[in-house]
Scaffold this active site. Structure first.
Site, PDB file in Angstrom:
ATOM      1  N   ASP A  40     -13.404  -0.574  -4.796  1.00 50.31           N
ATOM      2  CA  ASP A  40     -12.067  -0.813  -4.634  1.00 50.31           C
ATOM      3  C   ASP A  40     -11.515   0.651  -3.886  1.00 50.31           C
ATOM      4  OD1 ASP A  40      -9.669  -3.072  -4.342  1.00 50.31           O
ATOM      5  OD2 ASP A  40      -9.071  -0.967  -4.259  1.00 50.31           O
ATOM      6  N   ASN A  91      -6.608 -12.968  -5.932  1.00 49.61           N
ATOM      7  CA  ASN A  91      -5.326 -13.137  -5.581  1.00 49.61           C
ATOM      8  C   ASN A  91      -5.647 -13.891  -4.192  1.00 49.61           C
ATOM      9  OD1 ASN A  91      -4.260 -11.183  -7.522  1.00 49.61           O
ATOM     10  ND2 ASN A  91      -4.934  -9.528  -6.165  1.00 49.61           N
ATOM     11  N   GLY A 135      -0.292 -12.405  -4.150  1.00 55.72           N
ATOM     12  CA  GLY A 135      -0.504 -10.734  -4.121  1.00 55.72           C
ATOM     13  C   GLY A 135      -1.610 -10.501  -3.157  1.00 55.72           C
ATOM     14  N   GLN A 136      -2.008 -11.449  -2.416  1.00 57.15           N
ATOM     15  CA  GLN A 136      -3.025 -11.223  -1.361  1.00 57.15           C
ATOM     16  C   GLN A 136      -2.714 -10.200  -0.210  1.00 57.15           C
ATOM     17  OE1 GLN A 136      -5.252 -14.663   0.229  1.00 57.15           O
ATOM     18  NE2 GLN A 136      -6.859 -13.340   0.824  1.00 57.15           N
ATOM     19  N   SER A 137      -3.572  -9.134   0.006  1.00 58.04           N
ATOM     20  CA  SER A 137      -3.036  -8.350   0.984  1.00 58.04           C
ATOM     21  C   SER A 137      -4.037  -8.194   2.048  1.00 58.04           C
ATOM     22  CB  SER A 137      -2.806  -6.986   0.412  1.00 58.04           C
ATOM     23  OG  SER A 137      -3.980  -6.435  -0.144  1.00 58.04           O
ATOM     24  N   HIS A 165     -11.873 -12.593  -1.602  1.00 55.58           N
ATOM     25  CA  HIS A 165     -12.649 -11.387  -2.336  1.00 55.58           C
ATOM     26  C   HIS A 165     -12.171 -11.509  -3.858  1.00 55.58           C
ATOM     27  CE1 HIS A 165      -8.689  -9.822  -0.912  1.00 55.58           C
ATOM     28  NE2 HIS A 165      -8.592  -9.303  -2.214  1.00 55.58           N
ATOM     29  N   HIS A 198     -11.781  -9.625  -7.549  1.00 55.75           N
ATOM     30  CA  HIS A 198     -11.590  -8.258  -8.156  1.00 55.75           C
ATOM     31  C   HIS A 198     -12.284  -8.298  -9.449  1.00 55.75           C
ATOM     32  CE1 HIS A 198      -7.988  -6.758  -5.730  1.00 55.75           C
ATOM     33  NE2 HIS A 198      -7.870  -7.854  -5.443  1.00 55.75           N
TER      34      HIS A 198
HETATM   35  P1  AMP Z   1      -5.628  -7.978  -2.377  1.00 51.61           P
HETATM   36  O1  AMP Z   1      -4.331  -7.519  -2.754  1.00 51.61           O
HETATM   37  O2  AMP Z   1      -5.998  -9.093  -3.566  1.00 51.61           O
HETATM   38  O3  AMP Z   1      -5.809  -8.682  -1.399  1.00 51.61           O
HETATM   39  O4  AMP Z   1      -6.641  -7.126  -2.722  1.00 51.61           O
HETATM   40  C1  AMP Z   1      -7.245  -6.144  -1.579  1.00 51.61           C
HETATM   41  C2  AMP Z   1      -7.779  -4.925  -2.110  1.00 51.61           C
HETATM   42  O5  AMP Z   1      -8.646  -4.229  -1.339  1.00 51.61           O
HETATM   43  C3  AMP Z   1      -6.722  -3.797  -2.788  1.00 51.61           C
HETATM   44  O6  AMP Z   1      -7.302  -3.721  -4.095  1.00 51.61           O
HETATM   45  C4  AMP Z   1      -7.174  -2.818  -1.881  1.00 51.61           C
HETATM   46  O7  AMP Z   1      -7.144  -1.387  -2.485  1.00 51.61           O
HETATM   47  C5  AMP Z   1      -8.718  -3.032  -1.482  1.00 51.61           C
HETATM   48  N1  AMP Z   1      -8.811  -2.435  -0.069  1.00 51.61           N
HETATM   49  C6  AMP Z   1      -8.359  -2.353   1.084  1.00 51.61           C
HETATM   50  N2  AMP Z   1      -8.933  -2.028   2.049  1.00 51.61           N
HETATM   51  C7  AMP Z   1     -10.136  -0.981   1.512  1.00 51.61           C
HETATM   52  C8  AMP Z   1     -11.216  -0.720   2.057  1.00 51.61           C
HETATM   53  N3  AMP Z   1     -11.298  -0.095   3.054  1.00 51.61           N
HETATM   54  N4  AMP Z   1     -12.307  -0.264   1.067  1.00 51.61           N
HETATM   55  C9  AMP Z   1     -12.081  -0.845  -0.278  1.00 51.61           C
HETATM   56  N5  AMP Z   1     -11.167  -1.568  -0.490  1.00 51.61           N
HETATM   57  C10 AMP Z   1     -10.249  -1.863  -0.003  1.00 51.61           C
END
Ligand code: AMP
Length: 115
Positions: free
Chosen positions: A31, A88, A94-96, A101, A103
């Protein structure tokens, strides 16, 4: 592949990301913004938006995501101390990044309940 999806691009190798694990169905990588000493993301190669978007056709892939998380935890020596595998899902979850994926978080005590 969704060409606008950052995780699709990572899975395709477009950024030269170092994979912790890769096979025909999933890849895993560190991450970007680690929340624990070990913070690995395990993602399907296929673009699936979230856990809510998965169907029966994805059963093997979903199993693979979790088994790879456990394998990485074991390789990193945190299977005994413990870890967390988190998916998430959606805004309240909290999915962004909208590519499914898992974690894998470990290497320190993790509080419960999460924020
Ligand atoms: P979520 O909030 O569950 O969708 O998690 C998305 C995760 O992706 C977050 O922990 C970010 O730090 C991670 N993330 C976003 N862009 C990248 C990237 N280019 N390489 C690695 N991790 C990333």
């Amino acid at each position: 592949m969704d060409t606008s999806c950052i995780f699709c691009k990572i899975a395709s190798g477009a950024f030269g990301t170092a994979f912790v694990h890769e096979d025909d169905a999933v890849v895993a990588f560190e991450d970007l913004n680690p929340q624990a000493p070990h913070h690995v993301l395990i993602i399907p190669r296929e673009h699936v938006v979230s856990l809510s978007s998965a169907s029966d056709a994805h059963d093997a892939m979903l199993s693979r995501l979790l088994r790879v998380a456990a394998k990485i935890a074991s390789e990193r020596g945190i299977a005994e101390s413990g870890y967390r595998a988190v998916i998430n899902t959606g805004p309240d979850g909290g999915q962004s990044v909208f590519h499914l994926h898992v974690h894998l978080l470990g290497g320190r005590p993790l509080a419960w309940p999460p924020g």
